[in-house]
Design an enzyme around this catalytic site. Structure first.
Site, short mmCIF file in Angstrom:
data_model
loop_
_atom_site.label_atom_id
_atom_site.label_comp_id
_atom_site.label_asym_id
_atom_site.label_seq_id
_atom_site.Cartn_x
_atom_site.Cartn_y
_atom_site.Cartn_z
CG ASN A 52 -0.59 -0.08 2.61
OD1 ASN A 52 0.51 1.09 3.10
ND2 ASN A 52 0.04 -1.50 2.80
CE LYS A 89 -8.02 -0.91 12.92
NZ LYS A 89 -7.23 -0.83 11.82
CG ASP A 102 -6.27 -8.18 13.95
OD1 ASP A 102 -5.72 -7.49 14.43
OD2 ASP A 102 -7.24 -8.04 13.70
CB ILE A 103 -0.41 -6.99 14.55
CG1 ILE A 103 0.08 -8.14 13.30
CG2 ILE A 103 0.77 -6.53 15.45
CD1 ILE A 103 1.45 -7.32 12.29
CE LYS A 124 9.49 -10.85 -14.37
NZ LYS A 124 10.49 -10.00 -15.59
CE LYS A 180 -9.23 -4.54 13.68
NZ LYS A 180 -8.48 -5.85 13.23
#
Length: 410
Positions: free
Chosen positions: A209, A340, A309-310, A288, A344
């Protein structure tokens, strides 16, 4: 803020210097002791007699003052200060500070002072907009200098625009906020994740990202300045490590999780700032992928699986630290962020709208909302280091409140 904080007030040569006696009074109301350092140009707008009368302390105005040097030399004066405030900070003073010059008492004190430094710029709007001034401002911020203002409005020269020095009450409040955070996290271990992660597709391709890591690195710097021991787990970014911060470089989400779990047991506060990939390829090819031979129809199907999910893992620990998550959203920003935090099980979350390019990924500025069980706090658009400092101040207060409530419950 603790009582009797010691503030050096440097006064540059701008018309806004006429406000400094009121600024001294406002600082004293904040339980500060003030010693004024008057530049030669500043003395054209305000007198040492006035400043001495309102502060109760002798004004310093000469690097070569033998009597003053015998009583408290300029190095001792720099050590005396809990904060160096320069108001008004003219274009000339900011240029000298950015270049590290020590041509008079005030600029010498700036180089010798190891306490926080704050400037309140004041100048003509054209001077403020000049590229040289903006370069100097960027350098000062990178050096960790706090900046308050300037404000937009009418100027003494008749122009209208940015460049008015902030009002004394606003500057005094900014000083109080900085001093309240200074050494507030002494003895506290802070663990921060920052930047993106990369999930390999093959040896040359990956899923990632646009996170630059700037906000996480700014937070690491602010935590260090507040006296914390800081460990920064960073994905692949092109940023320099803040001095005094222990940095661990990782690439994938799995590597980031391993690094976090290896250090979280010694952590008091965990900031999950990194934009961790939510998905990774189920299989990472060892060679590749060739476009013509493997995809004759011009289509390529990539199977993905969720990454660990850290944030939720840390929040689920029996002996968890104070956990702060970050949510970069593009729509229904507050709604998704609030959900969230609850899902969490974290103490607080910092939410920002990355659909706004001016505060999105890789921007120098940010605007966020901090959401916690007791309420919400919105921080307007400003430099990411200033955002980090305010986040840290809020989190320190929330953590102290939680600690006190836990102690009472026990």
């Amino acid at each position: 803020m603790s009582k009797h904080q010691q503030v050096l007030l440097g006064i540059g040569g701008g018309i806004a210097a006429y406000k400094t006696p009121d600024l001294v009074r406002r600082l004293i109301e904040q339980d500060c002791e003030v010693i004024s350092v008057l530049t030669n140009a500043g003395s054209k707008f305000v007198t040492s007699h006035t400043l001495a009368a309102v502060s109760g302390n002798r004004v310093r105005d000469n690097l070569w003052d033998e009597e003053a040097e015998q009583a408290m030399g300029h190095i001792e004066l720099a050590r005396w200060a809990d904060l160096l405030l320069i108001a008004p900070a003219t274009a000339d003073l900011m240029a000298k500070m950015a270049q590290g010059k020590a041509s008079d008492l005030l600029t010498t004190l700036h180089l010798a002072c190891q306490s926080p430094v704050m400037v309140a710029p004041a100048m003509n709007q054209a001077m403020w907009h000049h590229p040289a001034t903006q370069r100097n401002l960027t350098q000062l911020r990178e050096d960790g200098v706090h900046v308050v203002g300037p404000e937009y409005g009418s100027q003494a020269c008749g122009d209208i625009g940015p460049g008015r020095m902030s009002e004394p009450a606003d500057i005094a409040n900014a000083v109080a906020n900085v001093l309240a955070v200074t050494n507030r996290l002494s003895g506290v271990n802070v663990l921060i994740t920052a930047g993106p992660t990369r999930e390999a597709i093959d040896p040359v391709r990956y899923i990632s990202n646009s996170s630059s890591g700037r906000q996480g690195f700014a937070l690491a710097r602010a935590a260090r300045d507040a006296g914390a021991s800081v460990t920064l787990v960073s994905g692949p970014v092109g940023l320099e490590t803040p001095t005094g911060v222990d940095r661990i470089d990782v690439v994938s989400s799995a590597q980031m999780k391993n690094a976090v779990m290896s250090h979280v047991s010694d952590c008091d506060i965990f900031f999950s700032v990194a934009a961790v990939s939510d998905y990774r390829p189920t299989v990472a090819r060892s060679t590749k992928i060739k476009r013509q031979t493997e995809n004759p129809e011009g289509r390529f199907h990539l199977e993905l699986e969720e990454t660990d999910d850290i944030l939720k893992t840390v929040a689920s620990l029996d002996r968890k630290p104070f956990v702060v998550g970050f949510a970069a959203e593009t729509n229904n920003v507050l709604e998704y962020g609030r959900e969230k935090r609850k899902s969490k099980g974290i103490d607080a979350i910092v939410i920002n709208d990355v659909s706004d390019a001016s505060i999105g990924f890789d921007s120098e500025e940010n605007a966020v909302t901090i959401v916690h069980a007791s309420g919400e706090q919105t921080l307007p658009k400003q430099n990411k280091l200033e955002i980090a400092r305010q986040i840290l101040s809020s989190v320190a207060s929330l953590r102290n409140t939680n600690t006190e409530e836990t102690a009472e419950a026990d």
